[in-house]
Motif scaffolding. Structure first.
Motif, short mmCIF file in Angstrom:
data_model
loop_
_atom_site.label_atom_id
_atom_site.label_comp_id
_atom_site.label_asym_id
_atom_site.label_seq_id
_atom_site.Cartn_x
_atom_site.Cartn_y
_atom_site.Cartn_z
N ALA A 279 -104.93 -42.82 -52.51
CA ALA A 279 -104.18 -43.98 -53.08
C ALA A 279 -105.04 -45.44 -52.82
CB ALA A 279 -103.04 -44.31 -52.77
N GLU B 194 -98.86 -46.75 -58.15
CA GLU B 194 -97.65 -46.61 -57.44
C GLU B 194 -96.77 -47.81 -57.30
OE1 GLU B 194 -98.13 -43.22 -54.84
OE2 GLU B 194 -97.68 -43.33 -56.84
N ASP C 279 -100.80 -49.88 -55.77
CA ASP C 279 -101.97 -48.98 -55.46
C ASP C 279 -102.15 -48.01 -56.56
OD1 ASP C 279 -102.55 -50.12 -53.23
OD2 ASP C 279 -102.01 -48.34 -51.95
N TYR C 280 -103.31 -47.51 -56.95
CA TYR C 280 -103.66 -46.37 -58.27
C TYR C 280 -104.05 -45.27 -57.67
CZ TYR C 280 -103.79 -50.47 -61.24
OH TYR C 280 -103.68 -51.65 -62.02
N VAL C 281 -103.61 -44.37 -58.26
CA VAL C 281 -103.68 -42.71 -57.63
C VAL C 281 -104.17 -41.98 -59.19
CG1 VAL C 281 -102.09 -42.85 -55.92
CG2 VAL C 281 -101.34 -42.04 -58.29
#
Length: 249
Positions: free
Chosen positions: A22, A55, A59-61
């Protein structure tokens, strides 16, 4: 010539790994070595397409679309499908952590993992990559790799624990023994408190994968574990015999 849009987008996706699952937009830009404005635009496009998910904390996943595409890769749909029943039988017999891995460049790529009941420190995950010289499955794959791959690997023998083999001559001797005996072992070379044993998985005469287990101690049970692994690997190989070949580098 500057980097293409495609290479920049791939750099963003490549910023994720087992230790960075993340990432904030700022971290993505930093790890992809892109200006923040460029990263912001590309991340937005990747997010809308489904390659990235966001998220609650911002944050990016990796997104579900990438996961769905990954399942179409031959190493997933072919090798995992062929190996699945044998891995579950092996796990049921030993209750140890079981690994199925292939070589990807100079690293081990873990394509399947069944977690054992015994408390042993295991750092691998499905989709993760680890060094070949410090893992049981890696030593098997390195033993049967092309000569140029072995020579390149010998130049990158990083010490991970006090027990990691980092002397090229000693590692070469171990790899020679792997080819002679048909299995590889490690003793706390990747993580303290964990030993591993692995065997090759062959499709015809070609080693296409490695099958291994992680246990606290090998001294009393090595012959039994090697035998169980070899039976399972032979079964996987027979199942793979009728499938198209997949080349990994």
């Amino acid at each position: 010539m500057g980097a293409s849009v495609t290479s920049r987008a791939l750099a963003i996706l490549g910023a994720f790994d087992g230790e960075h699952r993340a990432l904030s937009l700022t971290d993505l830009a930093h790890r992809a070595e892109l200006p923040l404005a460029t990263a912001h635009r590309l991340v937005g496009e990747l997010h809308r397409w489904g390659a990235l998910a966001r998220e609650a904390n911002g944050d990016y996943v990796i997104g579900r679309r990438i996961w769905q595409l990954g399942l179409l890769a031959p190493v997933q749909s072919g090798l995992r499908q062929a190996a699945s029943p044998f891995l579950h039988d092996l796990y049921g017999t030993t209750l140890a952590t079981v690994h199925l891995a292939v070589r990807d460049g100079l690293e081990v790529l873990y394509v399947e993992r069944l977690a054992g009941h015994v408390s042993v420190p295991v750092v691998s995950r499905v989709g993760s990559r680890l060094p070949m010289h410090s893992t049981g499955v890696g030593k098997v794959l390195l033993a049967y790799a092309p000569e140029e791959v072995r020579m390149e690997a010998l130049r990158h023998l990083k010490r991970i624990t006090a027990y990691t083999v980092t002397q090229p001559s000693r590692l070469l001797e171990q790899l020679k023994r792997v080819r002679a005996e048909g299995y590889a072992t490690t003793g706390e070379e990747m993580s303290l408190g964990a030993c591993s044993v692995a065997v090759p998985v062959r499709k015809g005469e070609t080693v296409v994968a490695a099958l291994g287990m992680v246990v606290p101690d090998l001294r009393r049970q090595l012959p039994r574990l090697v035998s169980a692994l070899q039976v399972a690997a032979h079964g996987i190989g027979r199942t793979l015999a009728g499938q198209p070949s997949v080349q990994w580098k």
